[in-house]
Write a protein that holds these residues in place. Sequence first.
Motif, PDB file in Angstrom:
ATOM      1  N   LYS A 236      11.636  -1.296  -5.351  1.00  0.00           N
ATOM      2  CA  LYS A 236      11.941  -2.567  -6.016  1.00  0.00           C
ATOM      3  C   LYS A 236      11.443  -3.781  -5.229  1.00  0.00           C
ATOM      4  N   ASP A 237      11.337  -3.666  -3.891  1.00  0.00           N
ATOM      5  CA  ASP A 237      10.919  -4.805  -3.075  1.00  0.00           C
ATOM      6  C   ASP A 237       9.420  -4.766  -2.746  1.00  0.00           C
ATOM      7  N   GLU A 238       8.716  -3.785  -3.262  1.00  0.00           N
ATOM      8  CA  GLU A 238       7.288  -3.666  -2.961  1.00  0.00           C
ATOM      9  C   GLU A 238       6.464  -4.279  -4.084  1.00  0.00           C
ATOM     10  N   GLU A 239       5.363  -4.901  -3.691  1.00  0.00           N
ATOM     11  CA  GLU A 239       4.473  -5.526  -4.660  1.00  0.00           C
ATOM     12  C   GLU A 239       3.514  -4.487  -5.239  1.00  0.00           C
ATOM     13  N   MET A 240       3.361  -4.495  -6.550  1.00  0.00           N
ATOM     14  CA  MET A 240       2.474  -3.538  -7.196  1.00  0.00           C
ATOM     15  C   MET A 240       1.019  -3.925  -6.919  1.00  0.00           C
TER      16      MET A 240
ATOM     17  N   MET B  80       0.827  -1.213   0.000  1.00  0.00           N
ATOM     18  CA  MET B  80       0.000   0.000   0.000  1.00  0.00           C
ATOM     19  C   MET B  80       0.857   1.256   0.000  1.00  0.00           C
ATOM     20  N   ALA B  81       2.039   1.168   0.578  1.00  0.00           N
ATOM     21  CA  ALA B  81       2.935   2.328   0.545  1.00  0.00           C
ATOM     22  C   ALA B  81       3.252   2.715  -0.881  1.00  0.00           C
ATOM     23  N   PHE B  82       3.426   1.696  -1.715  1.00  0.00           N
ATOM     24  CA  PHE B  82       3.722   1.950  -3.126  1.00  0.00           C
ATOM     25  C   PHE B  82       2.572   2.716  -3.765  1.00  0.00           C
ATOM     26  N   ALA B  83       1.341   2.243  -3.529  1.00  0.00           N
ATOM     27  CA  ALA B  83       0.166   2.893  -4.126  1.00  0.00           C
ATOM     28  C   ALA B  83       0.017   4.313  -3.631  1.00  0.00           C
ATOM     29  N   THR B  84       0.253   4.516  -2.332  1.00  0.00           N
ATOM     30  CA  THR B  84       0.110   5.865  -1.766  1.00  0.00           C
ATOM     31  C   THR B  84       1.118   6.821  -2.371  1.00  0.00           C
ATOM     32  N   ARG B  85       2.377   6.390  -2.452  1.00  0.00           N
ATOM     33  CA  ARG B  85       3.408   7.247  -3.031  1.00  0.00           C
ATOM     34  C   ARG B  85       3.109   7.541  -4.494  1.00  0.00           C
ATOM     35  N   PHE B  86       2.665   6.515  -5.202  1.00  0.00           N
ATOM     36  CA  PHE B  86       2.392   6.674  -6.636  1.00  0.00           C
ATOM     37  C   PHE B  86       1.267   7.666  -6.873  1.00  0.00           C
TER      38      PHE B  86
END
Length: 243
Positions: free
Chosen positions: A227-231, A1-7
């Motif tokens: 790189k280690d986070e799941e999309m 979710m961190a990936f989605a939030t940053r994106f």
Amino acid sequence: MAFATRFFSRSARQVYTGQMILRTEQVISARSFAKSAGSAPSALKGDEMLKGIFLEVKKKFETALGILRKEKITINPDDPAAVSEYARVMKTVREKADLFTESQRIKYTIESRTQGIPDARSYLLALKEIRIKRGLTDELGAEAMMMDALDKVEQELKKPLLRNDKKGMSLLMTEFDKINQKLGIRREDLPKYEEQLELKIAKAQLEELKKDAVEAMDTQKKREEFKDEEMPDVKSLDIRNFI
């Protein structure tokens, strides 16, 4: 979710709001001002006109954003329920922000681009060009039938049909009515056809939005910090959290 939030904190407004709202709005304000230019006071020129257009667009934009902050949209063009809900939300946006429907935009495009065309054949060819540019398909083969009808009328008149020829155009409209009857197209069903068109457009917009979102996330994922986070699955994203 961190990936989605940053994106989405960086690009949701560009990918979603700009794509879905400003694209809808792009011709409305300019058209509105141009239409009333003949009656506008002479002082309304240059900066004043641009200011008026900007304020109108800003008002519509804010109205649309207010609706989108409240409505849940699922980015899943393969789910008929998600497509239907997206179409409903965008209809609400258009009504509240006073934007054109797709059919109204097509009508305006036809009127503006064919205004100076004198003959029926060039007019029909212009309609075909507009249809192709807007990505609409002639599934029923109506264009070929209309051209055949025009050929028939011109053979009867023994001359090219001009749009100001009332008698000739009346004959052509009679032939068009026969085509509509053959295809099962009734004037009273026009609202249903418009709804079907809006659903097709909603699906296409969701497909484009999904494609853009996936491409943007793929680009972000290539960065070292992700790189280690799941999309995340695009369908799981709630755009209301990022607008």
